[in-house]
Design an enzyme around this catalytic site. Structure first.
Site, PDB file in Angstrom:
ATOM      1  N   ASP A   1      64.486  39.468  60.988  1.00  0.00           N
ATOM      2  CA  ASP A   1      64.067  38.296  61.772  1.00  0.00           C
ATOM      3  C   ASP A   1      62.882  38.601  62.687  1.00  0.00           C
ATOM      4  OD1 ASP A   1      66.217  36.889  60.664  1.00  0.00           O
ATOM      5  OD2 ASP A   1      67.546  37.376  62.321  1.00  0.00           O
TER       6      ASP A   1
ATOM      7  N   GLU B   1      68.132  27.401  57.094  1.00  0.00           N
ATOM      8  CA  GLU B   1      68.124  27.945  58.453  1.00  0.00           C
ATOM      9  C   GLU B   1      66.739  28.499  58.776  1.00  0.00           C
ATOM     10  OE1 GLU B   1      71.123  30.944  58.393  1.00  0.00           O
ATOM     11  OE2 GLU B   1      70.015  32.285  57.072  1.00  0.00           O
TER      12      GLU B   1
END
Length: 340
Positions: free
Chosen positions: A34, A199
């Site tokens: 991420d 997401e």
């Protein structure tokens, strides 16, 4: 420290079999999850990532060498939540004179979640102040999960896009200093099929359009439970002339009805790219009127232009979450839709 051998050859070698370019070079600390990237006014790059209290690294160039700096929240978040000791999914922005890192506090697969904020004037280790929740929270039974935050500054307006599974991606407006929510959440993307695997949204303005990038598919645990072919992470996009909704894909299908055009997916040695962000690359000295994105102000790179960055698995190395690598590519909007 890890130096990726097949990435170091050059910036954008075409992957002939797939039509996608291979990731750009990375040296130094490249095993991350991420990523969130920003450049300080002095030109130093900072890259934030999930794990160890939001770990971060610095470099003089996007290729590295990346050197670990420390943690934004070494003692965890002040949010009263079972996941407060392990904040994750950072989003790094500059708001006024402060650097903002938004983060999620949750447990994997849980809806007991909240989005928090830490700020710093310098991004130096130990300089971060935790402000706790910005008022975007979720509990069991909500339509959304309050994780994976992303801020778009568009003129005098601040938009926070967020969400993961359930009814997927939502958006709220934030106050003038981007520290708290000022509106109810509205749905901007939803895949009605299966488990709704959407997401990690990132809202980016280029030219006349707002591009809603997001990750689709299964993100994690590939070493123990590899998903069916095509069900792994990939990066999709929809666009709109408004930042607040009516996003459609290249075929005109609404993003709230399962629409989404693939930007990047598994190819060659690259597997499951996702957790993406987009930057128009980064230093104010490169200010132009061509790039109207306001993610960190209006920034562009005279050589690369907009950059897509993400994490991925290199299949020649391993599929474990801890083996995921930092990837990036210049992206081309000349056809109206981003192309790697």
């Amino acid at each position: 420290m890890y130096f990726h051998p097949f990435l170091a050859v050059g910036l954008l070698h075409a992957a002939v079999a797939s039509g996608y370019a291979n990731p750009g070079a990375c040296s130094g600390t490249c095993n991350i999850h991420d990523p969130a990237l920003i450049q300080r006014d002095d030109g130093t790059y900072y890259r934030f990532s999930t794990g160890n209290g939001i770990s971060y690294a610095s470099a003089s160039a996007i290729e590295g060498p990346w050197t670990a700096v420390g943690a934004v929240l070494p003692d965890g978040s002040s949010i009263d939540n079972s996941g407060s000791g392990d904040p994750w999914a950072p989003d790094a922005q500059k708001v006024g004179d402060l650097y903002h890192v938004y983060y999620a506090v949750s447990k994997f697969g849980s809806q007991e979640s909240a989005i928090g904020l830490a700020t710093s004037e310098t991004m130096e280790e130990g300089s971060w102040t935790d402000h706790g929740s910005i008022g975007v929270v979720s509990t069991t039974g909500k339509q959304y999960n309050a994780i994976d935050p992303n801020l778009l500054i568009d003129g005098s307006n601040n938009y926070m896009t967020f969400g993961s599974f359930w009814q997927d991606i939502f958006q709220v407006t934030l106050n003038a200093d981007a520290t708290s929510a000022t509106s109810a959440a509205t749905n901007v993307a939803f895949d009605p099929e299966g488990t709704h695997p959407v997401e990690g949204a990132y809202l980016y303005k280029y030219g006349d359009y707002y591009y809603l990038f997001y990750s689709w598919g299964e993100c994690c645990g590939y070493d123990t439970s590899k998903p069916a072919e095509g069900q792994e992470y990939k990066i999709k996009v929809c666009r709109s002339s408004s930042p607040t909704g009516n996003f459609v894909d290249a075929n005109g299908v609404a993003c709230t009805e399962g629409g989404g055009t693939v930007v990047l997916e598994s190819h060659d040695n690259v597997y499951g790219p996702g957790g993406q962000y987009v930057s128009s690359h980064f230093s104010a000295k490169y200010l132009t009127s061509t790039i109207t994105n306001n993610l960190r102000g209006v920034f562009t790179d005279p050589d690369l232009g907009p950059v897509l960055y993400y994490h991925y698995v290199d299949t020649t190395i391993g599929y474990a979450d801890g083996q995921k690598l930092f990837g990036w590519n210049a992206i081309d909007f000349s056809g109206g839709w981003p192309a790697v």
